[in-house]
Design an enzyme around this catalytic site. Structure first.
Site, PDB file in Angstrom:
ATOM      1  CB  SER A  33      33.450  34.530  38.234  1.00 27.15           C
ATOM      2  OG  SER A  33      33.969  35.767  37.838  1.00 27.15           O
ATOM      3  CG  ASP A  44      34.612  36.315  41.263  1.00 27.56           C
ATOM      4  OD1 ASP A  44      34.234  35.140  41.327  1.00 27.56           O
ATOM      5  OD2 ASP A  44      35.254  36.765  40.297  1.00 27.56           O
TER       6      ASP A  44
END
Length: 305
Positions: free
Chosen positions: A40, A154
């Site tokens: 991320s 993510d």
């Protein structure tokens, strides 16, 4: 000869800006970062550094105000996410271009999650920007990256602190940054034991007198404070519920990852430092990262002498 470091940059939304401060402190202290893996925001910051464009990125995010962040959010009505991320990617391309990961001067891995096959995906070749875009696709917030038979979101969904990709670099140290650390000590309210050093003969009389004295001296302001402490928590928004849920999940997963393969040093950024989506607070998060890294590295260096 410099001490080499494999750096692991965890996921955690806007707290990810603290990665910049950590990197700056490592460089200031003379460490040589030879490998980076990130999930991320960790993948985004790590990619900027691996491509040699972290200073330019830093200058840009420091300039962002709350309204600037809102303008970057190109909203969509598609059900699989709220933000397309195209404006952000265009800005990143202005800063870094779109280099190939295998041509970067530093070994780099961006970690994403394949929802279709329920497994991690390591980007170690191909487009840097495409790897970053997949790794930052927070479910329910950014639209996922769909390619062939994969739906990528993510990396923090499965691996918020991706240590394993850095092992092959054989650096002197593996240093990881946890953005979801609970650094507050748990405080316990102990029983009132003010009379235990006495015989116990006059305890009840003393308690009655103490209560009488307190009732005579207590002020209205004190009553309001006590009532406020017992009041129910304020209502939170849907977005708070969403991101708090993500953070709870990532904090739990992160503990398992660190326990399974402990790094040589874990730099802990408190999860209370800012909210997941406070992307207008870059300057203070960068400084926090620098200060926390400074303290953590000083402790590590003292223990290794």
């Amino acid at each position: 000869m410099k001490t080499t470091v494999s750096l692991v940059l965890g996921s955690g939304g806007a707290r990810g800006y603290s990665h910049i401060g950590v990197i700056e402190e490592l460089n200031r202290r003379g460490y040589d970062i030879v490998c980076i893996a990130g999930s991320s925001m960790g993948a985004l910051i790590g990619g900027m550094y691996a491509a040699g464009r972290l200073d330019e990125y830093r200058d840009w995010v420091i300039s962002l105000k709350r309204f600037d962040v809102l303008k970057l959010m190109d909203l969509t009505l598609r059900g699989e996410g709220t933000i397309r991320g195209e404006r952000l990617l265009r800005k990143l391309q202005e800063i870094v271009g779109d280099p190939l990961i295998e041509e970067l001067p530093i070994s780099y891995t961006a970690v994403a999650t394949d929802l279709t096959h329920q497994k991690e995906v390591w980007f170690q070749r191909g487009s840097l920007l495409e790897a970053i875009r997949a790794s930052i696709a927070v479910p329910g917030f950014f639209t996922p990256v769909i390619e062939a038979d994969r739906v990528l979101v993510d990396g923090g969904v499965l691996n918020p602190i991706p240590i394993i990709p850095t092992v092959a670099a054989h650096a002197d140290l593996i240093i990881a940054v946890d953005l979801n650390a609970d650094v507050q000590r748990h405080r316990v309210t102990l029983p009132d034991n003010q009379f235990l050093e006495r015989s116990g003969f006059s305890d009840d009389w003393q308690l009655d007198m103490g209560a009488q004295i307190k009732s005579e001296t207590i002020k209205p302001e004190k009553i309001k404070q006590r009532l406020a402490k017992g009041a129910p928590p304020k209502a939170v928004s849907r977005i708070d519920v969403l991101f708090n849920s993500v953070e709870v999940m990532q904090a739990s997963l992160g503990k398992y990852k660190v326990a399974g393969y402990p790094p040589d040093q874990l730099i802990c950024i408190p999860k209370e430092a800012c909210r997941f989506y406070d992307f207008h607070r870059a300057k203070e998060m960068i400084e926090l990262g620098r200060l926390v890294a400074q303290e953590s590295l000083m402790q590590m260096e003292k223990s290794m002498r």
